[in-house]
Design a protein around this motif. Structure first.
Motif, PDB file in Angstrom:
ATOM      1  N   VAL A   1       0.839  -1.200   0.000  1.00  0.00           N
ATOM      2  CA  VAL A   1       0.000   0.000   0.000  1.00  0.00           C
ATOM      3  C   VAL A   1       0.879   1.258   0.000  1.00  0.00           C
ATOM      4  N   ALA A   2       1.943   1.239   0.791  1.00  0.00           N
ATOM      5  CA  ALA A   2       2.848   2.389   0.839  1.00  0.00           C
ATOM      6  C   ALA A   2       3.483   2.647  -0.523  1.00  0.00           C
ATOM      7  N   VAL A   3       3.884   1.580  -1.198  1.00  0.00           N
ATOM      8  CA  VAL A   3       4.476   1.713  -2.537  1.00  0.00           C
ATOM      9  C   VAL A   3       3.461   2.304  -3.512  1.00  0.00           C
ATOM     10  N   LYS A   4       2.228   1.816  -3.451  1.00  0.00           N
ATOM     11  CA  LYS A   4       1.161   2.345  -4.305  1.00  0.00           C
ATOM     12  C   LYS A   4       0.936   3.834  -4.035  1.00  0.00           C
ATOM     13  N   ALA A   5       0.944   4.211  -2.764  1.00  0.00           N
ATOM     14  CA  ALA A   5       0.726   5.615  -2.394  1.00  0.00           C
ATOM     15  C   ALA A   5       1.870   6.501  -2.869  1.00  0.00           C
ATOM     16  N   MET A   6       3.092   5.960  -2.886  1.00  0.00           N
ATOM     17  CA  MET A   6       4.232   6.744  -3.372  1.00  0.00           C
ATOM     18  C   MET A   6       4.110   7.069  -4.856  1.00  0.00           C
ATOM     19  N   LYS A   7       3.387   6.227  -5.586  1.00  0.00           N
ATOM     20  CA  LYS A   7       3.199   6.460  -7.020  1.00  0.00           C
ATOM     21  C   LYS A   7       2.060   7.433  -7.302  1.00  0.00           C
ATOM     22  N   ASN A   8       1.291   7.771  -6.269  1.00  0.00           N
ATOM     23  CA  ASN A   8       0.144   8.657  -6.444  1.00  0.00           C
ATOM     24  C   ASN A   8       0.621  10.078  -6.767  1.00  0.00           C
ATOM     25  N   PRO A   9      -0.037  10.772  -7.710  1.00  0.00           N
ATOM     26  CA  PRO A   9       0.388  12.135  -8.057  1.00  0.00           C
ATOM     27  C   PRO A   9       0.185  13.153  -6.939  1.00  0.00           C
ATOM     28  N   ARG A  10      -0.622  12.823  -5.935  1.00  0.00           N
ATOM     29  CA  ARG A  10      -0.811  13.748  -4.818  1.00  0.00           C
ATOM     30  C   ARG A  10       0.422  13.722  -3.924  1.00  0.00           C
ATOM     31  N   SER A  11       1.106  14.846  -3.852  1.00  0.00           N
ATOM     32  CA  SER A  11       2.350  14.920  -3.095  1.00  0.00           C
ATOM     33  C   SER A  11       2.134  14.639  -1.613  1.00  0.00           C
ATOM     34  N   ALA A  12       0.992  15.072  -1.070  1.00  0.00           N
ATOM     35  CA  ALA A  12       0.721  14.861   0.352  1.00  0.00           C
ATOM     36  C   ALA A  12       0.635  13.374   0.673  1.00  0.00           C
ATOM     37  N   LEU A  13      -0.035  12.620  -0.182  1.00  0.00           N
ATOM     38  CA  LEU A  13      -0.155  11.180   0.017  1.00  0.00           C
ATOM     39  C   LEU A  13       1.201  10.505  -0.158  1.00  0.00           C
ATOM     40  N   CYS A  14       1.945  10.955  -1.152  1.00  0.00           N
ATOM     41  CA  CYS A  14       3.277  10.407  -1.411  1.00  0.00           C
ATOM     42  C   CYS A  14       4.198  10.627  -0.211  1.00  0.00           C
TER      43      CYS A  14
END
Length: 284
Positions: free
Chosen positions: A100-113
């Motif tokens: 899940v963390a890896v998936k979130a790092m790929k998200n374009p939202r910088s806050a989530l990343c």
């Protein structure tokens, strides 16, 4: 006499008649979007234990899979709290959490990343070498994403990824970590190569000669020699640091003299590379 059907357009207000369907949609799209919620970046020191961790852990994976990115941020902070205060409860689902963390790092939202990177830092601090266990197959994906994020242009994400890589080096045994990092010094992206080289240099600085021999002293020297000719100055500087660490470990033993170091370099490397090694270490 039959009556003509009434044109529905005549029943609409004038301002609506003037707008076609596309124009109405365009007008709606042009309205200012609602402001994104503000995400708090909580330092590890300010995170508190979970009041009922045994109950909370059962729904954690589902919460991490939410379609609402702000809820995912909240859940990633819960992951951090579990790691710091309730690590035994987190361990059985650790691989799912890392994915899940890896998936979130790929998200374009910088806050989530950024929040996901902060979670990885706390996971490194607590679990260390356990992340290299054969059951944790997600580590390689996590390492690659951190190197990529540390190489990007968004400064606050880049700096957070650097901190996560530093936490990784501090918490993990150098030898197995070097084996994981080795492929990335040949990555096609020069910035990734540089970040990998910097991380390797920090790991090598923690090693003694025995650990270097176990990794392969010749391989380590050859890796450094290749990086000395890299395009980016950060990679070249990291290579010099690697050479210095190897030299200090090699010559710490009284039986290993500088002359022996020079002979080792000459026997392990092409003449021009051996000369560079000797020059860096200041050997005669």
């Amino acid at each position: 006499m039959a009556l003509k059907p009434i044109d529905n357009a005549l029943l609409l207000p004038p301002e609506t008649i003037k707008l076609g369907v596309n124009e109405e949609n365009k007008t709606a799209e042009s309205l200012p979007p609602s402001a994104d919620p503000i995400i708090d970046y909580i330092s590890s020191e300010n995170l508190e234990p979970i009041s009922d961790p045994e109950s909370k852990i059962h729904g954690l994976v589902e919460e991490l899979d939410s379609k609402d990115w702000t809820k995912v941020c909240e859940s990633l902070n819960d992951v951090r709290r579990f790691a710091l205060y309730h690590s035994l409860l987190l361990l059985p689902i650790l691989e799912k959490v890392i994915l899940v963390a890896v998936k979130a790092m790929k998200n374009p939202r910088s806050a989530l990343c950024k929040t996901s990177i902060m979670a990885s830092s706390d996971i490194f601090k607590v679990f260390g070498d356990q992340l290299l266990d054969s059951t944790i197959n997600a580590f390689d994906n996590l390492l690659l994403q951190l190197l990529l994020k540390a190489s990007q242009d968004k400064r606050f994400v880049c700096e957070e990824a650097d901190r996560a890589l530093n936490a990784m080096v501090k918490s993990m045994t150098p030898l197995p970590l070097l084996n994981k990092l080795r492929p990335y010094v040949s990555h096609s992206n020069p910035k990734v190569r540089a970040k990998a080289a910097i991380t390797i240099s920090k790991s090598v600085s923690k090693m003694g000669l025995e650990g270097m021999n176990e990794f392969g002293l010749v391989s380590l020297v050859q890796m450094a020699a290749d990086l000395l000719n890299d395009r980016l100055p950060e990679a070249r500087e990291a290579a010099r640091n690697i050479v210095t660490s190897i030299y200090e470990a090699y010559t710490r033993n009284e039986e290993q003299k500088q002359e022996s170091w020079q002979n080792f370099c000459q026997s392990s490397l092409p003449p021009i590379h051996a000369q560079s090694m000797v020059k860096i270490t200041g050997s005669p």
